[in-house]
Design an enzyme around this catalytic site. Structure first.
Site, PDB file in Angstrom:
ATOM      1  N   HIS A  72       7.863 -34.153   7.825  1.00  0.00           N
ATOM      2  CA  HIS A  72       9.056 -34.123   6.970  1.00  0.00           C
ATOM      3  C   HIS A  72      10.276 -33.192   7.404  1.00  0.00           C
ATOM      4  CE1 HIS A  72       7.045 -35.644   3.066  1.00  0.00           C
ATOM      5  NE2 HIS A  72       6.870 -36.744   4.024  1.00  0.00           N
ATOM      6  N   TYR A 200      11.080 -31.747  -5.915  1.00  0.00           N
ATOM      7  CA  TYR A 200      10.651 -30.619  -6.844  1.00  0.00           C
ATOM      8  C   TYR A 200      11.655 -30.614  -7.798  1.00  0.00           C
ATOM      9  CZ  TYR A 200       7.897 -28.210  -3.258  1.00  0.00           C
ATOM     10  OH  TYR A 200       6.901 -27.818  -2.305  1.00  0.00           O
ATOM     11  N   PRO A 292       1.604 -22.193  -6.249  1.00  0.00           N
ATOM     12  CA  PRO A 292       1.751 -23.322  -5.529  1.00  0.00           C
ATOM     13  C   PRO A 292       3.106 -23.738  -5.334  1.00  0.00           C
ATOM     14  CG  PRO A 292       0.797 -24.245  -7.604  1.00  0.00           C
ATOM     15  CD  PRO A 292       0.951 -22.539  -7.731  1.00  0.00           C
ATOM     16  N   LYS A 296       2.775 -22.069  -0.047  1.00  0.00           N
ATOM     17  CA  LYS A 296       2.518 -21.134   0.989  1.00  0.00           C
ATOM     18  C   LYS A 296       0.792 -20.440   0.772  1.00  0.00           C
ATOM     19  CE  LYS A 296       6.420 -20.629   2.691  1.00  0.00           C
ATOM     20  NZ  LYS A 296       6.210 -21.810   3.119  1.00  0.00           N
ATOM     21  N   TYR A 384      10.484 -22.132   3.787  1.00  0.00           N
ATOM     22  CA  TYR A 384       9.657 -23.114   3.331  1.00  0.00           C
ATOM     23  C   TYR A 384       8.986 -23.546   4.602  1.00  0.00           C
ATOM     24  CZ  TYR A 384       7.920 -27.241   0.897  1.00  0.00           C
ATOM     25  OH  TYR A 384       7.290 -28.341   0.422  1.00  0.00           O
TER      26      TYR A 384
HETATM   27  P1  FAD Z   1     -10.839 -20.867  -0.223  1.00  0.00           P
HETATM   28  O1  FAD Z   1     -10.380 -22.212   0.044  1.00  0.00           O
HETATM   29  O2  FAD Z   1     -10.866 -20.497  -1.564  1.00  0.00           O
HETATM   30  O3  FAD Z   1     -12.253 -20.792   0.407  1.00  0.00           O
HETATM   31  C1  FAD Z   1     -13.006 -19.847   0.238  1.00  0.00           C
HETATM   32  C2  FAD Z   1     -14.739 -20.215   0.385  1.00  0.00           C
HETATM   33  O4  FAD Z   1     -15.560 -19.160   0.308  1.00  0.00           O
HETATM   34  C3  FAD Z   1     -15.041 -21.237  -0.494  1.00  0.00           C
HETATM   35  O5  FAD Z   1     -15.631 -22.698   0.140  1.00  0.00           O
HETATM   36  C4  FAD Z   1     -16.039 -20.652  -1.361  1.00  0.00           C
HETATM   37  O6  FAD Z   1     -17.024 -21.824  -1.729  1.00  0.00           O
HETATM   38  C5  FAD Z   1     -16.782 -19.722  -0.431  1.00  0.00           C
HETATM   39  N1  FAD Z   1     -17.173 -18.619  -1.171  1.00  0.00           N
HETATM   40  C6  FAD Z   1     -16.875 -17.855  -2.169  1.00  0.00           C
HETATM   41  N2  FAD Z   1     -17.509 -17.097  -2.697  1.00  0.00           N
HETATM   42  C7  FAD Z   1     -18.621 -16.795  -1.668  1.00  0.00           C
HETATM   43  C8  FAD Z   1     -19.539 -16.101  -1.448  1.00  0.00           C
HETATM   44  N3  FAD Z   1     -19.852 -15.277  -2.259  1.00  0.00           N
HETATM   45  N4  FAD Z   1     -20.329 -16.260  -0.445  1.00  0.00           N
HETATM   46  C9  FAD Z   1     -20.100 -17.174   0.191  1.00  0.00           C
HETATM   47  N5  FAD Z   1     -19.124 -18.151   0.479  1.00  0.00           N
HETATM   48  C10 FAD Z   1     -18.553 -18.079  -0.913  1.00  0.00           C
HETATM   49  N6  FAD Z   1      -1.985 -24.110  -1.944  1.00  0.00           N
HETATM   50  C11 FAD Z   1      -1.055 -24.514  -1.581  1.00  0.00           C
HETATM   51  O7  FAD Z   1      -0.049 -24.075  -0.714  1.00  0.00           O
HETATM   52  N7  FAD Z   1      -0.481 -25.803  -2.297  1.00  0.00           N
HETATM   53  C12 FAD Z   1      -1.408 -26.312  -3.296  1.00  0.00           C
HETATM   54  O8  FAD Z   1      -1.096 -27.353  -4.046  1.00  0.00           O
HETATM   55  C13 FAD Z   1      -2.527 -25.725  -3.857  1.00  0.00           C
HETATM   56  N8  FAD Z   1      -3.219 -25.946  -4.830  1.00  0.00           N
HETATM   57  C14 FAD Z   1      -4.324 -24.918  -5.230  1.00  0.00           C
HETATM   58  C15 FAD Z   1      -5.209 -25.652  -6.281  1.00  0.00           C
HETATM   59  C16 FAD Z   1      -6.357 -24.813  -6.613  1.00  0.00           C
HETATM   60  C17 FAD Z   1      -7.056 -25.324  -7.875  1.00  0.00           C
HETATM   61  C18 FAD Z   1      -6.447 -23.500  -6.076  1.00  0.00           C
HETATM   62  C19 FAD Z   1      -7.736 -22.692  -6.164  1.00  0.00           C
HETATM   63  C20 FAD Z   1      -5.758 -23.124  -4.835  1.00  0.00           C
HETATM   64  C21 FAD Z   1      -4.808 -23.820  -4.630  1.00  0.00           C
HETATM   65  N9  FAD Z   1      -3.943 -23.724  -3.468  1.00  0.00           N
HETATM   66  C22 FAD Z   1      -2.851 -24.499  -3.236  1.00  0.00           C
HETATM   67  C23 FAD Z   1      -4.080 -22.545  -2.684  1.00  0.00           C
HETATM   68  C24 FAD Z   1      -5.051 -23.140  -1.383  1.00  0.00           C
HETATM   69  O9  FAD Z   1      -5.713 -24.064  -1.544  1.00  0.00           O
HETATM   70  C25 FAD Z   1      -5.644 -21.793  -0.865  1.00  0.00           C
HETATM   71  O10 FAD Z   1      -4.507 -20.933  -0.563  1.00  0.00           O
HETATM   72  C26 FAD Z   1      -6.675 -22.095   0.384  1.00  0.00           C
HETATM   73  O11 FAD Z   1      -7.652 -22.684  -0.133  1.00  0.00           O
HETATM   74  C27 FAD Z   1      -7.123 -20.714   0.916  1.00  0.00           C
HETATM   75  O12 FAD Z   1      -8.122 -20.843   1.825  1.00  0.00           O
HETATM   76  P2  FAD Z   1      -9.601 -19.923   1.915  1.00  0.00           P
HETATM   77  O13 FAD Z   1     -10.321 -20.475   2.826  1.00  0.00           O
HETATM   78  O14 FAD Z   1      -8.607 -18.373   2.254  1.00  0.00           O
HETATM   79  O15 FAD Z   1      -9.911 -19.672   0.491  1.00  0.00           O
HETATM   80  C1  PHB Z   2       0.555 -30.770  -2.736  1.00  0.00           C
HETATM   81  O1  PHB Z   2       1.048 -31.934  -2.158  1.00  0.00           O
HETATM   82  O2  PHB Z   2      -0.465 -30.474  -3.503  1.00  0.00           O
HETATM   83  C2  PHB Z   2       1.656 -29.936  -2.888  1.00  0.00           C
HETATM   84  C3  PHB Z   2       3.004 -29.767  -2.138  1.00  0.00           C
HETATM   85  C4  PHB Z   2       3.919 -28.879  -2.279  1.00  0.00           C
HETATM   86  C5  PHB Z   2       3.573 -27.889  -3.227  1.00  0.00           C
HETATM   87  C6  PHB Z   2       2.435 -27.513  -3.825  1.00  0.00           C
HETATM   88  C7  PHB Z   2       1.619 -28.649  -3.603  1.00  0.00           C
HETATM   89  O3  PHB Z   2       4.453 -26.978  -3.185  1.00  0.00           O
END
Ligand code: FAD
Ligand code: PHB
Length: 389
Positions: A72, A200, A292, A296, A384
């Site tokens: 994009h 957006y 979100p 980021k 962005y």
């Molecule tokens: P996570 O993806 O949370 O992974 C952590 C892992 O650790 C998980 O698999 C969990 O099961 C495991 N874990 C937890 N505790 C333990 C433990 N005690 N022992 C062993 N394993 C454990 N970001 C965006 O940019 N756009 C979005 O649209 C967006 N939507 C989101 C929606 C939701 C509901 C959430 C919660 C987050 C969203 N985010 C979004 C944020 C993005 O998904 C996260 O920043 C990203 O997943 C971070 O990755 P991570 O690996 O650090 O953490």
């Molecule tokens: C998504 O596609 O889930 C998405 C895209 C842009 C955002 C947040 C979520 O800022």
């Protein structure tokens, strides 16, 4: 058991770090609390910065992303019925890539399996020990049996609700938090996206976002009160509300259908400092959360992985601990900029319950300035598509 680095959490941060380290010849074991299927069922982020794409390429897990991801070159911003475009290509010459977090995680799990990396799923009661000593270890229970892994370092990649952050004593840890008075109701539907680019939208009825995963999979969001429950939102009610918030032209051409996922996520900004304590490093959501709006979350997790990967690689391969000593400072410098951008975009586009007439005019002026001013567009585009690592 013994390994060089124990990685707690098999989400995108933990998996990406493990693949990069494996390529550099550093041994890791990943401990994940859930099953692989559970992790892959979580629908989350969808936009990848170029820096994250490059890291995935470096880890040899970008073949499918390079084939199937949508590049994009810009994004649309709608303020009531006035729509304008932020042109990433013109402003900064760097695009973003649309490719779901679920797919990134799937590719990382497949690569880890193919390369024989060890992942323990359903690891219960993970506990970190002697993190301040030269001989830390991690204990956990698997299939009812207690296990122990001795290691050199621990990467806490276990998300916001993990155990790693809590291991850092309260008197060492500083936490900064802002909770927003609304959430995002998101749906996934097997319908073509309403536009080639993301929209957006700031509307009188609240924020809305039109996003996508592929040519026949759309992701849409509307801002909703924190008291709403998913069960209260029928598909019809969702589509009606979305149409009322996006520009007329988009509403007229929107193709609706049954939703295949529906969830509400609260919006929060959160940072913990420092991101290192002794031999423990926090990475990704374990250390920080962004709303979100700026896309980021996942990308900031990836920049932490970049700093930590280089720190550990330099330690093992070049005998240099400079990266290890500066990890927290370097990671946090970028984290705070992502926090600022996400907070700014959230403030720019949402309707706040206590918003006064003055506050609303400030928002409108901010949007008009962005629409008309190239320097403002460039600043937004730079943030962005992702600030440099
Ligand atoms: P996570 O993806 O949370 O992974 C952590 C892992 O650790 C998980 O698999 C969990 O099961 C495991 N874990 C937890 N505790 C333990 C433990 N005690 N022992 C062993 N394993 C454990 N970001 C965006 O940019 N756009 C979005 O649209 C967006 N939507 C989101 C929606 C939701 C509901 C959430 C919660 C987050 C969203 N985010 C979004 C944020 C993005 O998904 C996260 O920043 C990203 O997943 C971070 O990755 P991570 O690996 O650090 O953490
Ligand atoms: C998504 O596609 O889930 C998405 C895209 C842009 C955002 C947040 C979520 O800022």
């Amino acid at each position: 058991m013994r390994t060089q680095v124990v990685i707690i959490g098999g989400g995108p941060s933990g998996l990406l770090l493990s693949q990069l380290l494996l390529k550099a010849g550093v041994e890791t074991i990943v401990l994940e609390r859930k099953t692989r299927e559970y992790v892959l069922a979580r629908i989350r982020a969808g936009i990848l910065e170029q820096g994250m794409v490059n890291l995935l390429r470096e880890a040899d897990v970008a073949d499918r992303l390079d084939r199937e991801g949508f590049v994009h070159d810009g994004t649309l911003i709608a303020s009531d019925n006035d729509t304008f475009r932020i042109d990433f290509a013109k402003s900064v010459g760097v695009p973003v890539v649309v490719y779901g977090q679920t797919e990134v995680t799937r590719d990382l799990y497949n690569a880890r399996e193919a390369t024989g990396g060890e992942t323990v799923f359903e690891a219960d009661d993970v506990c970190l020990h002697d993190v301040k000593s030269d001989a830390p270890y991690v204990t956990f229970r698997k299939d009812g049996r207690d296990q122990r892994i001795d290691c050199d370092y621990i990467a806490g990649c276990d998300g916001f609700h993990g155990v790693s952050r809590e291991t850092i004593p309260k008197d060492v840890r500083q936490e900064f938090e802002k909770v927003y008075p609304f959430g995002w109701l998101g749906v996934l539907s097997e319908t073509p996206p309403v536009d080639d680019e993301l929209i957006y939208a700031n509307s009188e009825r609240g924020f809305a976002l039109c996003s996508m995963r592929n040519a026949n999979l759309s992701r849409y969001y509307v801002q909703c009160p924190l008291t709403d429950r998913v069960e209260d939102w029928s598909d019809d009610a969702f589509w009606e509300e979305l149409k009322r918030r996006i520009p007329e032209k988009a509403a007229d051409t929107l193709i609706t259908g049954p939703t295949i996922e529906k969830s509400i996520a609260p919006l929060r900004s959160f940072v913990t400092e420092p991101m290192q304590w002794g031999r423990l490093f926090l990475c990704g959501d374990a250390a920080h959360i962004v709303p979100p709006t700026g896309a980021k979350g996942l990308n900031t997790a990836a920049s932490d992985v970049h700093y930590l990967y280089h720190a550990l690689k330099d330690h093992y391969l070049d005998n240099s601990d400079k990266g290890i000593e500066t990890y927290s400072t370097r990671a946090l410098a970028r984290v705070w900029k992502a926090e600022r951008f996400s907070w700014w975009m959230t403030n720019l586009l949402h309707r706040f319950p206590e918003q006064s007439g003055f506050d609303r005019r400030m928002q409108q002026a901010d949007l008009a300035f962005l629409r008309d001013n190239e320097a403002a567009q460039q600043a937004m585009a730079e943030n962005y598509v992702g600030l440099p690592y």
